[in-house]
Design an enzyme around this catalytic site. Sequence first.
Site, mmCIF file in Angstrom:
data_model
loop_
_atom_site.group_PDB
_atom_site.id
_atom_site.type_symbol
_atom_site.label_atom_id
_atom_site.label_comp_id
_atom_site.label_asym_id
_atom_site.label_seq_id
_atom_site.Cartn_x
_atom_site.Cartn_y
_atom_site.Cartn_z
ATOM 1 N N HIS A 41 0.976 -1.244 0.152
ATOM 2 C CA HIS A 41 -0.146 0.010 0.083
ATOM 3 C C HIS A 41 0.966 1.334 0.122
ATOM 4 O O HIS A 41 2.237 1.013 0.275
ATOM 5 C CB HIS A 41 -0.742 0.114 1.233
ATOM 6 C CG HIS A 41 -0.336 0.276 2.683
ATOM 7 N ND1 HIS A 41 0.323 -0.918 2.932
ATOM 8 C CD2 HIS A 41 0.246 1.209 3.261
ATOM 9 C CE1 HIS A 41 1.043 -0.364 4.151
ATOM 10 N NE2 HIS A 41 0.957 0.915 4.376
ATOM 11 N N HIS A 127 5.871 6.804 -1.874
ATOM 12 C CA HIS A 127 6.716 5.729 -2.121
ATOM 13 C C HIS A 127 6.081 4.366 -1.776
ATOM 14 O O HIS A 127 4.974 4.512 -0.799
ATOM 15 C CB HIS A 127 8.033 5.672 -1.513
ATOM 16 C CG HIS A 127 7.795 5.945 -0.140
ATOM 17 N ND1 HIS A 127 7.388 6.951 0.784
ATOM 18 C CD2 HIS A 127 8.106 4.828 0.849
ATOM 19 C CE1 HIS A 127 7.609 6.611 2.191
ATOM 20 N NE2 HIS A 127 7.845 5.224 2.243
#
Length: 186
Positions: A41, A127
């Site tokens: 995620h 990120h």
Amino acid sequence: MKRLFAAIKIQPDKAFLEKLLHLKQQLKHERIKWVKDQNIHITLKFLGDTEVKKIPEIEHVVQQVASSHSSFAVCLNTLGIFGSRYDPRVIWVGIEPYDHLVILMKDVHAELKTIGYDPDRQNLVPHLTIGRIKEIKDKQLFQSIIDKFRDISSKEMIVTECVLYESILKKEGPVYLILRTFPFQK
């Protein structure tokens, strides 16, 4: 109390996951806590331990943010590390393009601030964390393997919603439970 975070669930393509498996195999001699494929995620905001009675207010805020955003496309691209070459802490994959994601993250932080959650201190750098480094025995070999996988990338994915997760910490790794999803409306 529940340990919460708002995020975007990422489901990379099979080819990306195969490259990731190959990276993990090449680094199996090192102490790295890898993120399980089903837990991949992009964190929008880590909320931490939260009183259950506060959850409806958080859900309302995240719903408001989601309803002001449209779906968008992203690709995973470029392997990197947080920390230094001498003291690496996290292995991550970049996200491109990240403009819409940064705006979404800023909106989530700004709206959650209105109900008492301070924005993160560090810059918002979208990120995907894939591994947390516990110990590196051979830093030179580690760096050469990271360099070899630097160009890792995925196919394009369409992001259509935010997710409010509960993170339950277990000895074998965290378990993420979806408390609620918030589709983009715009």
